[in-house]
Enzyme design. Sequence first.
Site, mmCIF file in Angstrom:
data_model
loop_
_atom_site.group_PDB
_atom_site.id
_atom_site.type_symbol
_atom_site.label_atom_id
_atom_site.label_comp_id
_atom_site.label_asym_id
_atom_site.label_seq_id
_atom_site.Cartn_x
_atom_site.Cartn_y
_atom_site.Cartn_z
ATOM 1 N N CYS A 59 0.798 -1.243 -0.027
ATOM 2 C CA CYS A 59 0.038 0.006 -0.159
ATOM 3 C C CYS A 59 0.871 1.343 -0.035
ATOM 4 O O CYS A 59 1.370 1.550 0.918
ATOM 5 C CB CYS A 59 -0.907 0.277 1.270
ATOM 6 S SG CYS A 59 -1.973 1.768 1.276
ATOM 7 N N CYS A 66 -0.308 4.170 2.157
ATOM 8 C CA CYS A 66 0.101 3.808 3.732
ATOM 9 C C CYS A 66 1.552 4.039 3.856
ATOM 10 O O CYS A 66 1.888 4.782 4.962
ATOM 11 C CB CYS A 66 -0.395 2.593 4.005
ATOM 12 S SG CYS A 66 -1.697 1.710 3.512
ATOM 13 N N ASP A 67 2.393 3.663 3.093
ATOM 14 C CA ASP A 67 3.758 3.570 3.406
ATOM 15 C C ASP A 67 4.465 4.324 2.628
ATOM 16 O O ASP A 67 5.859 4.621 2.782
ATOM 17 C CB ASP A 67 4.202 2.058 3.389
ATOM 18 C CG ASP A 67 3.390 1.190 4.368
ATOM 19 O OD1 ASP A 67 3.126 1.771 5.396
ATOM 20 O OD2 ASP A 67 3.068 0.113 4.063
#
Length: 324
Positions: free
Chosen positions: A137, A140-141
């Site tokens: 993701c 997300c990261d």
Amino acid sequence: MDTVRHADIAIIGSGPAGLTAALYAARAQLSVLVLEGNQPGGQLTITTEVENYPGFEHGIMGPELMDIMRKQAQRFGAESIFEHVVEVHLDERPFVVRTDRERRYSADALIVATGASAKMLGVPGEAEYMGYGVSACATCDGFFFRNQRVAVIGGGDTAMEEALYLTRFASEVVVIHRREEFRASKIMLARARSNEKIRWITSTVVEEFLGETLPSGIRRLTGLRLRNVATGNVWTEPFDGAFVAIGHKPNTDIFRGKLAMDDNGYIVTECKSTRTSVEGVFACGDVQDHVYRQAITAAGSGCMAAIDATRWLETIRHTAEAAA
Ligand code: NDP
């Protein structure tokens, strides 16, 4: 096998969608069972820090966030059952679900929040460095890879989207795809191709995720062992991060033939509602959303599902009372 418990609402799944639905339904004074499944807390329990969930100025670890959500729902009476649902009976009233412990639970309304799972390559090192350089993701990261070199594995729209998003942070993004042709839509591919930060390695597969353990004990990805499928050439490329973007699989196997789904197996909900094709069954979170796939959007749709289910229960109970 006896039905062991009955609730007003049973929620299958315990990610942000399921636990938010539990919170809202429990606060509406309904009895709520949360069938947490094989991965209590859902996909966020396999991430490290979550920096984009509103309300946590300094970020929060994924597992801790899910723990807080569970406790918040339990404060209002929602009950967690740590069992995995293996079968649902949607043609009975009340609805009945059977779990891997061979127990049956029944409910007047059902909320499906079983989420989706990122498909993984299943090659050595991938699981070991998950959360330590390997991710599924970018939203997300991606932020953790400022000025670093990252790989994106895949050739579909998700891979293009992830690669483009990562160019905001990374010094270089290398898309690694197993074929010469891309499955991605023309427009997404063109957009990615015109980005100077993106480099391409085609007809190539990842054989191994390579890494090291620092003196502090923390694991870190250092690179990928690659193989060109046309020439057979094997080599190692250094990377700080690797994003696996080969698609997601909605966790809907137990609903096949019972709830309407799209071609990719995502549950179809009515426009601006969480209603499914079966009256009294509602769906929220990633199991019905392949577009946004964020904790906050999942939580939002969990809230919607609880409100929809609560109103639906009120209506059918009022109608039944009036007829009595
Ligand atoms: P897709 O199934 O479209 O693409 C998956 C990609 O991963 C393919 O290129 C496939 O290669 C590759 N792949 C699959 N398995 C492996 C493997 N084991 N090893 C190496 N490569 C592998 O999934 P997406 O998630 O990209 O997209 C799913 C759906 O969501 C699509 O309909 C897409 O259009 C949509 N979507 C739309 C977006 C948008 O419009 N903004 C954004 C993201 C998704 P191969 O081609 O060789 O099979």
